[in-house]
Write an enzyme that holds these catalytic residues in place. Sequence first.
Site, PDB file in Angstrom:
ATOM      1  N   THR A   1       0.790  -0.810   0.057  1.00  0.00           N
ATOM      2  CA  THR A   1       0.569  -0.261   0.342  1.00  0.00           C
ATOM      3  C   THR A   1       0.863   1.525   0.116  1.00  0.00           C
ATOM      4  O   THR A   1       1.816   1.213   0.042  1.00  0.00           O
ATOM      5  CB  THR A   1      -0.882  -0.092   1.256  1.00  0.00           C
ATOM      6  OG1 THR A   1      -1.428   1.182   1.081  1.00  0.00           O
ATOM      7  CG2 THR A   1      -0.540   0.094   2.540  1.00  0.00           C
ATOM      8  N   ASN A   2       0.816   2.449   0.192  1.00  0.00           N
ATOM      9  CA  ASN A   2       0.725   3.440   0.083  1.00  0.00           C
ATOM     10  C   ASN A   2       0.849   4.358   1.226  1.00  0.00           C
ATOM     11  O   ASN A   2      -0.254   4.509   2.236  1.00  0.00           O
ATOM     12  CB  ASN A   2       1.047   4.508  -0.951  1.00  0.00           C
ATOM     13  CG  ASN A   2      -0.459   4.768  -1.220  1.00  0.00           C
ATOM     14  OD1 ASN A   2      -1.249   5.375  -1.158  1.00  0.00           O
ATOM     15  ND2 ASN A   2      -1.156   4.604  -2.463  1.00  0.00           N
TER      16      ASN A   2
END
Length: 210
Positions: A21-22
Site C-alpha cells: 500500500t502507500n
Amino acid sequence: MNILITAGPTREPLDPVRYLTNRSSGKMGYAIAGAAAHEGHRVLLISGPTSLDVPDGIDFIPVETAAEMYEAVANHIGRMDAAVFAAAVADYTPVHVAVDKIKKSGETLTLELVKTSDILGSARREMRFGGFLVGFAAETENLEENARAKLERKGCNLVVANDVSRSDIGFDSEDNEALLVFPDHTEAFAKASKYELAMRVVQLVEGGNS
Ligand code: CTP
C-alpha cells in the site's frame, strides 16, 4: 452536477495477511467530496481503505485493490459530469497472490509485480468520458513539467500537483500547497487547509473550463 471522486490508497494483496500500500490518508479526496456535497452536487466517492468518516449525503463505494477501483469507476463514470481522481492508486500489483501465508525461507525474497491499469489514463479512451477531468500528480522533482506532461498524456482539464518531498504538506498532513496546472496556464495555490483547496477544485469543476 454529478461528480465522481476517487480517494485513498489501494491495497494489493500478497497473501492472506499481507498487502502493498502507500501513505495516502484519503484526506484530500474526502475533503473534495465534502466540499462538492456542501455545494449541492451529487457525489459518488470511490475509496480505498482509510480511517476517515464518509461525509454525509454522498454515495460511497469502498474498494481495496486498483482493479476493484478501476471496475467501480468504469461502472459509474458514464453518467458523471466531472471526475476527480485523488486516489493514490498502486502502479504495480503482485503477479501472484499466495493462497497460504508466505513462510520465511531464504535470506532474500523477490516479489514479481505487474502494472495495474491506469484508471485516470483510461477515462478518456477506454471509458469514453467527456466531462471535466481532474487528476493529481505527486512529484518529488520537476513539479510543473511532470504535472503538465501528465495532464496532456491523460487528457485532463486540470492536474493538481503536489511536491511530496515536503513533509509539511501532502500525504498525511492537514494542509496542502499545490500547482493547479491547466492546458494553457498554471496557477499557484498557496499553502492552506485541504478543505480550502477542495473548495477551489470544486469551484473550478463548476466553472467547467480552465
Ligand atoms: N491514477 C489512476 N490509476 C492508476 C495510477 C494513477 O487513476 N493506476 C491517477 C491518480 O489517481 C492520480 C494520477 O493518476 O490522479 C497520478 O498519476 P501518477 O501515478 O502519478 O502518474 P503516472 O502517469 O503513473 O506517472 P508516475 O511515473 O509519476 O507514477
